[in-house]
Each structure stands twice: as C-alpha cells, then as structure tokens.
Scaffold this motif. Structure first.
Motif, PDB file in Angstrom:
ATOM      1  N   THR A 144       1.963  -5.571   8.816  1.00 57.68           N
ATOM      2  CA  THR A 144       2.207  -4.519   9.795  1.00 57.68           C
ATOM      3  C   THR A 144       0.948  -3.655   9.925  1.00 57.68           C
ATOM      4  OG1 THR A 144       3.209  -3.160   8.047  1.00 57.68           O
ATOM      5  CG2 THR A 144       4.697  -4.451   9.451  1.00 57.68           C
ATOM      6  N   GLN A 145       0.990  -2.656  10.786  1.00 59.02           N
ATOM      7  CA  GLN A 145      -0.186  -1.840  11.056  1.00 59.02           C
ATOM      8  C   GLN A 145      -0.622  -1.070   9.806  1.00 59.02           C
ATOM      9  OE1 GLN A 145       2.402  -2.085  13.202  1.00 59.02           O
ATOM     10  NE2 GLN A 145       1.239  -3.331  14.657  1.00 59.02           N
ATOM     11  N   HIS A 147      -2.248   1.958   7.581  1.00 60.97           N
ATOM     12  CA  HIS A 147      -2.301   3.415   7.628  1.00 60.97           C
ATOM     13  C   HIS A 147      -3.564   3.895   8.344  1.00 60.97           C
ATOM     14  CE1 HIS A 147       0.458   3.669   3.866  1.00 60.97           C
ATOM     15  NE2 HIS A 147       1.142   4.050   4.928  1.00 60.97           N
ATOM     16  N   LEU A 150      -3.386   3.622  12.176  1.00 64.43           N
ATOM     17  CA  LEU A 150      -2.492   4.593  12.784  1.00 64.43           C
ATOM     18  C   LEU A 150      -3.041   6.013  12.670  1.00 64.43           C
ATOM     19  CD1 LEU A 150       0.956   3.136  11.714  1.00 64.43           C
ATOM     20  CD2 LEU A 150      -0.156   3.005  13.940  1.00 64.43           C
ATOM     21  N   PHE A 170       6.681   2.080  14.056  1.00 57.88           N
ATOM     22  CA  PHE A 170       5.679   1.436  13.216  1.00 57.88           C
ATOM     23  C   PHE A 170       6.143   1.417  11.764  1.00 57.88           C
ATOM     24  CE2 PHE A 170       3.305   3.195  16.815  1.00 57.88           C
ATOM     25  CZ  PHE A 170       2.585   2.091  17.237  1.00 57.88           C
ATOM     26  N   PRO A 172       3.922   1.402   8.760  1.00 51.86           N
ATOM     27  CA  PRO A 172       2.557   1.407   8.232  1.00 51.86           C
ATOM     28  C   PRO A 172       2.471   0.988   6.776  1.00 51.86           C
ATOM     29  CG  PRO A 172       3.366   3.643   8.523  1.00 51.86           C
ATOM     30  CD  PRO A 172       4.361   2.742   9.174  1.00 51.86           C
ATOM     31  N   THR A 175      -3.808  -0.202   3.393  1.00 51.80           N
ATOM     32  CA  THR A 175      -4.806  -1.272   3.562  1.00 51.80           C
ATOM     33  C   THR A 175      -5.128  -1.940   2.229  1.00 51.80           C
ATOM     34  OG1 THR A 175      -5.756   0.081   5.328  1.00 51.80           O
ATOM     35  CG2 THR A 175      -7.027  -1.824   4.610  1.00 51.80           C
ATOM     36  N   TRP A 252       3.523   6.710   4.379  1.00 47.66           N
ATOM     37  CA  TRP A 252       2.640   7.381   5.338  1.00 47.66           C
ATOM     38  C   TRP A 252       2.355   8.813   4.885  1.00 47.66           C
ATOM     39  CZ3 TRP A 252      -0.677   7.211   9.200  1.00 47.66           C
ATOM     40  CH2 TRP A 252      -0.867   8.352  10.000  1.00 47.66           C
TER      41      TRP A 252
END
Length: 263
Positions: A144-145, A147, A150, A170, A172, A175, A252
C-alpha cells in the motif's frame, strides 16, 4: 561466494533503506545510477538509464539477483521491458524481484480520464506483466502507499487556503517495513506473486489531511469531492486497500509525530 544483487532505484526513498540491509546481509551490492560515481560503503555503482537502455547491459552482467525498485508515475512498463530485454540479451538468468502497488490488478484504467487520474496504477500493472512473462524466476510484492508519499501529498495540499481532497481511503505503511520485506524476498527463492502488505489502519484522505493540519497548527477548511472516472470509483471503493494483510506496525500518527519532530 556472496551473491551479486543489482538494485535499480537504489538511491531513492525505498532503495536507500534497502541497500544498507543488503550490505549487512553480506551480498555483493551493485546499484544502478543515472550518473557514474565511485564505489562507496561497499556498494558498486553502475551508470545506466532505463529509459534509453544505455548502460543496462553492463549493469546486469554477472548478477544473481535483480531488485527492481525504480519507478515513476508513468512508463514503468517500458522501463521493466528495457531491463528484462537487457537481461535476456546478456544471457544471465537472475531472480527478478519487483515492487508494485496494491490494487494494480483491480483498478481499471480505460478512459482518458482514468489515465489522467490513475496512470500510475496502469503503469505498475504493465510492469508486473512484463516481469511475469519475462521467462525469468520472479517475485512481485504489492504494498500500500508509503507514509512518506502520503506526507508529501498532505503537506503540499496543506499549503492551499482551501484544501480539496478526494473520497479516497489509504492504508499507509512504513517504508522501512516494506524495505525489510523486500530484503527477505531478495535473499530467498523466487516465489511469484507473494502476499500483499499494508499498514495497520485505514484512513480517509480527509482524515490524513486534517491530522497533518492539526499537527502543524494550520487552520484550513477541508472539503471532499469525488474524482471522475471508472478508475477513481474503484479506488474510492477500496481497490487500493488490503485490510486482510494489515501487517504493518507503525501507524500514521506515530510516523507523523516522528516526521514533524525531526523537521
């Protein structure tokens, strides 16, 4: 003898977290770079361009594994094709690992409006198919996307006096958690399409934006609107989410607190 791993996109946000982990694992690490540079910290840099193909043959020569992280908002299919063709021409047969995005196979990108709003998804899916059909042993991970991505989005929107957001959600993920999983896959055997990974919680785009504004002491009106097109509707319906694979640990809120404290 240590295996030789070529990393494309090794100097980017994700790649800069992957490379030290691979070095710690004892592999011979080679990083594809747009410009020539001297070896540093045990990493060999090879100049090459996935858009033109220049230098790619030299980059893939003698490698055991290729970790393909290089990506942009469009053109990933062509770049993957350039990489695969160079590998095939070199007569090597490395394990090819690719990082993709959750929903690449579920978001329909058909119309001109779809291509304007979700070209990234189509590009990732095209690259996935290139990897799958390459004839090489392969592994693809969808995440998924991040942090970081975003944060770039919400901070850019937060500079506007009136903040528009879409009716998207989303999930998040940190990474570094994706980087760690990619290293596991790189050191392992080819596994095809592996389980997706996503962050621990799902947020609306409005929630992400408001949390950033509150954390930075900004006061902005935020309003939600619908993005046009079939792809955007599929995205709004959760095509980019994977709640059944919410394996990430850092939320997040935790990321945002640490990011702003560091800044």
């Amino acid at each position: 003898m240590a295996k030789t791993v070529l990393v494309t996109g090794g100097t980017g946000t994700l790649g800069s977290l992957v490379t030290p982990l691979l070095r710690e694992a004892g592999v011979h690490l080679r990083v594809l770079s747009r410009t020539a540079r001297a070896a540093q910290d045990g990493i060999e840099y090879v100049a090459g361009d996935l858009q033109t193909g220049a230098g790619i043959a030299e980059a893939v020569a003698g490698v055991d594994t290729v970790l393909h992280l290089a990506g942009t908002t469009k053109g990933d299919g062509e770049k993957a094709r350039t990489l695969v063709e160079a590998i095939q021409a070199a007569g090597v047969f490395p394990h090819l690992i690719y990082i993709s995005v959750v929903g690449a196979d579920r978001i329909p990108v058909e119309s001109a409006i779809d291509r304007q709003t979700m070209a990234y998804m189509a590009s990732k899916r095209e690259a996935e198919l290139v990897v799958e059909n390459s004839g090489l042993p392969w592994t693809t991970l969808r995440a998924t996307q991040f942090h970081d991505l975003l944060f770039t989005m919400v901070s850019a929107l937060g500079r506007m006096p009136l903040v528009p957001v879409f009716d998207f959600r989303f999930q998040p993920i940190e990474t570094a958690e994706v980087a760690a999983r990619l290293v596991e896959l790189t050191l392992g055997e080819p596994a095809g399409l592996v389980d997706e990974i996503g962050g621990p919680r799902i947020y609306t785009m409005k929630e992400l934006e408001r949390s950033y504004l509150e954390a930075t002491g900004r006061h902005r009106p935020v309003f939600t609107m619908k993005a046009p097109g079939k792809a955007a509707r599929a995205y709004a319906a959760g095509g980019n989410l994977t709640p059944e694979h919410a394996v990430g640990g850092r939320t997040w809120e935790e990321f945002l607190t640490a990011k702003l404290a560091a800044a």
